[in-house]
Design a protein around this motif. Structure first.
Motif, PDB file in Angstrom:
ATOM      1  N   THR A 165     165.988  20.209 112.038  1.00 35.99           N
ATOM      2  CA  THR A 165     166.147  21.385 111.186  1.00 35.99           C
ATOM      3  C   THR A 165     164.810  21.735 110.541  1.00 35.99           C
ATOM      4  O   THR A 165     164.215  20.905 109.849  1.00 35.99           O
ATOM      5  CB  THR A 165     167.191  21.127 110.083  1.00 35.99           C
ATOM      6  OG1 THR A 165     168.460  20.878 110.694  1.00 35.99           O
ATOM      7  CG2 THR A 165     167.316  22.316 109.147  1.00 35.99           C
ATOM      8  N   ALA A 166     164.345  22.948 110.779  1.00 36.07           N
ATOM      9  CA  ALA A 166     163.102  23.417 110.177  1.00 36.07           C
ATOM     10  C   ALA A 166     163.424  24.132 108.865  1.00 36.07           C
ATOM     11  O   ALA A 166     164.211  25.076 108.849  1.00 36.07           O
ATOM     12  CB  ALA A 166     162.380  24.362 111.130  1.00 36.07           C
ATOM     13  N   HIS A 167     162.835  23.666 107.784  1.00 40.40           N
ATOM     14  CA  HIS A 167     162.992  24.378 106.515  1.00 40.40           C
ATOM     15  C   HIS A 167     162.228  25.697 106.592  1.00 40.40           C
ATOM     16  O   HIS A 167     161.146  25.770 107.176  1.00 40.40           O
ATOM     17  CB  HIS A 167     162.431  23.549 105.365  1.00 40.40           C
ATOM     18  CG  HIS A 167     163.236  22.329 105.058  1.00 40.40           C
ATOM     19  ND1 HIS A 167     163.401  21.847 103.775  1.00 40.40           N
ATOM     20  CD2 HIS A 167     163.930  21.482 105.856  1.00 40.40           C
ATOM     21  CE1 HIS A 167     164.153  20.757 103.802  1.00 40.40           C
ATOM     22  NE2 HIS A 167     164.481  20.518 105.054  1.00 40.40           N
ATOM     23  N   PHE A 168     162.799  26.725 105.994  1.00 48.13           N
ATOM     24  CA  PHE A 168     162.177  28.049 106.024  1.00 48.13           C
ATOM     25  C   PHE A 168     162.308  28.658 104.644  1.00 48.13           C
ATOM     26  O   PHE A 168     163.422  28.912 104.174  1.00 48.13           O
ATOM     27  CB  PHE A 168     162.844  28.947 107.071  1.00 48.13           C
ATOM     28  CG  PHE A 168     162.104  30.222 107.363  1.00 48.13           C
ATOM     29  CD1 PHE A 168     161.319  30.338 108.498  1.00 48.13           C
ATOM     30  CD2 PHE A 168     162.181  31.305 106.495  1.00 48.13           C
ATOM     31  CE1 PHE A 168     160.630  31.516 108.771  1.00 48.13           C
ATOM     32  CE2 PHE A 168     161.498  32.483 106.747  1.00 48.13           C
ATOM     33  CZ  PHE A 168     160.709  32.588 107.889  1.00 48.13           C
ATOM     34  N   THR A 169     161.172  28.880 103.978  1.00 43.59           N
ATOM     35  CA  THR A 169     161.194  29.483 102.643  1.00 43.59           C
ATOM     36  C   THR A 169     160.704  30.924 102.721  1.00 43.59           C
ATOM     37  O   THR A 169     159.807  31.243 103.505  1.00 43.59           O
ATOM     38  CB  THR A 169     160.309  28.696 101.664  1.00 43.59           C
ATOM     39  OG1 THR A 169     158.969  28.654 102.164  1.00 43.59           O
ATOM     40  CG2 THR A 169     160.820  27.269 101.493  1.00 43.59           C
ATOM     41  N   CYS A 170     161.289  31.777 101.881  1.00 46.80           N
ATOM     42  CA  CYS A 170     160.980  33.204 101.971  1.00 46.80           C
ATOM     43  C   CYS A 170     160.239  33.737 100.754  1.00 46.80           C
ATOM     44  O   CYS A 170     159.881  34.916 100.719  1.00 46.80           O
ATOM     45  CB  CYS A 170     162.269  34.008 102.164  1.00 46.80           C
ATOM     46  SG  CYS A 170     163.436  33.880 100.781  1.00 46.80           S
ATOM     47  N   ARG A 171     159.986  32.885  99.770  1.00 48.64           N
ATOM     48  CA  ARG A 171     159.454  33.389  98.507  1.00 48.64           C
ATOM     49  C   ARG A 171     158.072  34.027  98.662  1.00 48.64           C
ATOM     50  O   ARG A 171     157.687  34.908  97.904  1.00 48.64           O
ATOM     51  CB  ARG A 171     159.391  32.246  97.488  1.00 48.64           C
ATOM     52  CG  ARG A 171     159.151  32.714  96.074  1.00 48.64           C
ATOM     53  CD  ARG A 171     159.519  31.655  95.067  1.00 48.64           C
ATOM     54  NE  ARG A 171     159.519  32.235  93.721  1.00 48.64           N
ATOM     55  CZ  ARG A 171     160.181  31.730  92.697  1.00 48.64           C
ATOM     56  NH1 ARG A 171     160.904  30.652  92.852  1.00 48.64           N
ATOM     57  NH2 ARG A 171     160.135  32.304  91.505  1.00 48.64           N
ATOM     58  N   ARG A 224     164.986  29.827  99.291  1.00 49.88           N
ATOM     59  CA  ARG A 224     164.110  30.773  98.592  1.00 49.88           C
ATOM     60  C   ARG A 224     162.726  30.157  98.405  1.00 49.88           C
ATOM     61  O   ARG A 224     161.712  30.795  98.609  1.00 49.88           O
ATOM     62  CB  ARG A 224     164.698  31.155  97.232  1.00 49.88           C
ATOM     63  CG  ARG A 224     163.842  32.174  96.478  1.00 49.88           C
ATOM     64  CD  ARG A 224     164.402  32.508  95.118  1.00 49.88           C
ATOM     65  NE  ARG A 224     164.400  31.347  94.236  1.00 49.88           N
ATOM     66  CZ  ARG A 224     164.735  31.393  92.947  1.00 49.88           C
ATOM     67  NH1 ARG A 224     165.136  32.536  92.422  1.00 49.88           N
ATOM     68  NH2 ARG A 224     164.705  30.320  92.202  1.00 49.88           N
ATOM     69  N   GLY A 225     162.679  28.899  97.997  1.00 50.52           N
ATOM     70  CA  GLY A 225     161.406  28.229  97.744  1.00 50.52           C
ATOM     71  C   GLY A 225     161.107  28.165  96.268  1.00 50.52           C
ATOM     72  O   GLY A 225     161.438  29.080  95.501  1.00 50.52           O
ATOM     73  N   ASP A 226     160.486  27.078  95.857  1.00 47.74           N
ATOM     74  CA  ASP A 226     160.118  26.888  94.453  1.00 47.74           C
ATOM     75  C   ASP A 226     158.782  27.556  94.162  1.00 47.74           C
ATOM     76  O   ASP A 226     157.941  27.728  95.063  1.00 47.74           O
ATOM     77  CB  ASP A 226     160.005  25.390  94.137  1.00 47.74           C
ATOM     78  CG  ASP A 226     161.344  24.687  94.296  1.00 47.74           C
ATOM     79  OD1 ASP A 226     162.376  25.292  93.958  1.00 47.74           O
ATOM     80  OD2 ASP A 226     161.349  23.532  94.760  1.00 47.74           O
ATOM     81  N   PRO A 227     158.534  27.912  92.896  1.00 48.07           N
ATOM     82  CA  PRO A 227     157.224  28.469  92.537  1.00 48.07           C
ATOM     83  C   PRO A 227     156.161  27.382  92.611  1.00 48.07           C
ATOM     84  O   PRO A 227     156.476  26.186  92.569  1.00 48.07           O
ATOM     85  CB  PRO A 227     157.430  28.948  91.097  1.00 48.07           C
ATOM     86  CG  PRO A 227     158.518  28.085  90.571  1.00 48.07           C
ATOM     87  CD  PRO A 227     159.432  27.821  91.740  1.00 48.07           C
ATOM     88  N   PRO A 228     154.893  27.757  92.738  1.00 49.01           N
ATOM     89  CA  PRO A 228     153.830  26.760  92.719  1.00 49.01           C
ATOM     90  C   PRO A 228     153.899  25.936  91.439  1.00 49.01           C
ATOM     91  O   PRO A 228     154.269  26.440  90.375  1.00 49.01           O
ATOM     92  CB  PRO A 228     152.551  27.604  92.770  1.00 49.01           C
ATOM     93  CG  PRO A 228     152.965  28.902  93.370  1.00 49.01           C
ATOM     94  CD  PRO A 228     154.370  29.126  92.897  1.00 49.01           C
ATOM     95  N   GLU A 229     153.551  24.665  91.538  1.00 48.12           N
ATOM     96  CA  GLU A 229     153.615  23.782  90.376  1.00 48.12           C
ATOM     97  C   GLU A 229     152.739  24.318  89.253  1.00 48.12           C
ATOM     98  O   GLU A 229     151.594  24.708  89.448  1.00 48.12           O
ATOM     99  CB  GLU A 229     153.149  22.373  90.765  1.00 48.12           C
ATOM    100  CG  GLU A 229     153.455  21.331  89.713  1.00 48.12           C
ATOM    101  CD  GLU A 229     153.246  19.922  90.225  1.00 48.12           C
ATOM    102  OE1 GLU A 229     153.278  18.987  89.393  1.00 48.12           O
ATOM    103  OE2 GLU A 229     153.062  19.736  91.439  1.00 48.12           O
ATOM    104  N   GLY A 230     153.310  24.368  88.053  1.00 49.02           N
ATOM    105  CA  GLY A 230     152.576  24.862  86.897  1.00 49.02           C
ATOM    106  C   GLY A 230     152.643  26.363  86.717  1.00 49.02           C
ATOM    107  O   GLY A 230     152.023  26.909  85.801  1.00 49.02           O
ATOM    108  N   GLN A 231     153.391  27.073  87.589  1.00 48.79           N
ATOM    109  CA  GLN A 231     153.511  28.528  87.486  1.00 48.79           C
ATOM    110  C   GLN A 231     154.985  28.945  87.483  1.00 48.79           C
ATOM    111  O   GLN A 231     155.464  29.607  88.412  1.00 48.79           O
ATOM    112  CB  GLN A 231     152.777  29.213  88.641  1.00 48.79           C
ATOM    113  CG  GLN A 231     151.300  28.898  88.723  1.00 48.79           C
ATOM    114  CD  GLN A 231     150.629  29.614  89.879  1.00 48.79           C
ATOM    115  OE1 GLN A 231     150.858  30.793  90.136  1.00 48.79           O
ATOM    116  NE2 GLN A 231     149.771  28.904  90.602  1.00 48.79           N
ATOM    117  N   PRO A 232     155.738  28.568  86.439  1.00 50.29           N
ATOM    118  CA  PRO A 232     157.177  28.849  86.429  1.00 50.29           C
ATOM    119  C   PRO A 232     157.519  30.330  86.416  1.00 50.29           C
ATOM    120  O   PRO A 232     158.617  30.723  86.806  1.00 50.29           O
ATOM    121  CB  PRO A 232     157.657  28.162  85.140  1.00 50.29           C
ATOM    122  CG  PRO A 232     156.432  28.069  84.276  1.00 50.29           C
ATOM    123  CD  PRO A 232     155.298  27.861  85.224  1.00 50.29           C
TER     124      PRO A 232
END
Length: 318
Positions: free
Chosen positions: A88-94, A120-128
């Motif tokens: 399974t390939a993870h696919f983020t769209c953010r 969806r994907g998480d934001p970059p660390e430190g950039q909520p």
């Protein structure tokens, strides 16, 4: 007259849902691509170790925004081709526009990738407060819906109008996965969000890290009552100490119930791992009794612990 070219080099993967139907309880693992510039052979060695230890299929994460981890597609393709197991390939769209989503999904399809975990994907660390690209999806269920439409042969319209493909476009054949969050604090939203993903077209799900079998069982019951019943694989990693568990609870807000926490050694010291492993094995047994179709091990950076757990669970030996 030239004969049509019939050979396509990449084998289409088996759908994960079909694999789950023929295996009563599965053992699988999730790996993370190495950081850009890292030695590539390390991840290939990791895959080999996990497969030899008894993993029946794998998933490959997608680096979140700013994480600088490429390689998800080629690693997934290699696992599928070389080891002949579902991947399974993870696919983020953010980070993507809907046009980029379609282009990248078509790339996956050409390579024979058929199992996609749509995130969806998480934001970059430190950039909520970081926001998705303009023209992109705000939620994972929208990405799932776009993949489902590709499965129906519905593609985006070309800018400026006019046909983008033949009159009978080829339908993709993706098996669509979604993330599930049984410990999400708002119970109503927990179920509503998951139901949206299922209604959008999700075929299976993988949870975030879960250590409470009762919470998992309740989630299965609640989603079934709402008509959102699809296979939901619980995911967890081997925790080697209470100290590590506390870090997980603090950094990732992982819910770790007291009964599991108390089973762990206080600190990771020489000779403490068998106690940590036993706690994990008991968790797997409880999840199995709760109705889990398998266990999905999050490897993170600790391949050795995952390998030992898989060996013990499957009776394999390196």
């Amino acid at each position: 007259m030239t004969k049509p070219y019939m050979y396509f080099p990449f084998r289409p993967d088996i759908h994960l849902t079909e694999f789950l139907k023929t295996h009563p309880f599965t053992y699988s693992a999730e790996i993370i691509p190495p950081r850009n510039g890292a030695e590539q052979m390390k991840v290939l060695t990791q895959v080999q170790q996990l497969m030899t230890a008894g993993a029946q299929f794998l998933s490959v994460t997608k680096g979140a925004g700013g994480s600088l981890r490429g390689g998800s597609l080629p690693i997934s393709q290699l696992i599928k081709e070389q080891f002949k197991v579902p991947c399974t390939a993870h696919f983020t769209c953010r980070d993507l526009t809907v046009q980029e989503v379609e282009n990248q999904l078509v790339d996956h399809h050409y390579f024979g990738i058929r199992n996609i975990l749509a995130l969806r994907g998480d934001p970059p660390e430190g950039q909520p407060e970081w926001k998705p690209r303009e023209g992109g999806h705000l939620y994972a269920y929208q990405l799932i819906e776009q993949i489902r439409k590709l499965n129906e042969g519905i593609y985006l319209e070309r800018a400026g109008g006019g046909p983008t493909h033949d009159s009978t476009p080829e339908k993709t054949q993706f098996c669509i996965g979604a993330a599930a969050y049984p410990d999400y604090p708002d119970e109503k939203r927990r179920i509503e969000y998951f139901k949206l993903k299922v209604e959008a077209g999700a075929h299976f799900a993988i949870t975030d890290m879960i250590y409470d079998s009762d919470s998992y069982a309740r989630f299965l019951d609640q989603t079934a009552r709402e008509g959102a019943q699809i296979p939901i694989l619980p995911g967890a990693r081997v925790l080697k100490s209470q100290k590590q568990a506390l870090r997980m609870m603090s950094k990732f807000k992982t819910v770790i119930p007291k009964n599991f926490f108390n089973q762990l050694p206080e600190e990771e010291i020489e000779g403490s791992f068998p106690q940590a492993l036993d706690a994990f094995l008991q968790l797997v047994e409880r999840l199995k009794r709760a109705g889990a179709p398998g266990i999905h091990l999050f490897v993170v950076v600790d391949t050795q612990s995952a390998v030992i757990a898989l060996q013990t669970l499957t009776g394999s030996s390196l």
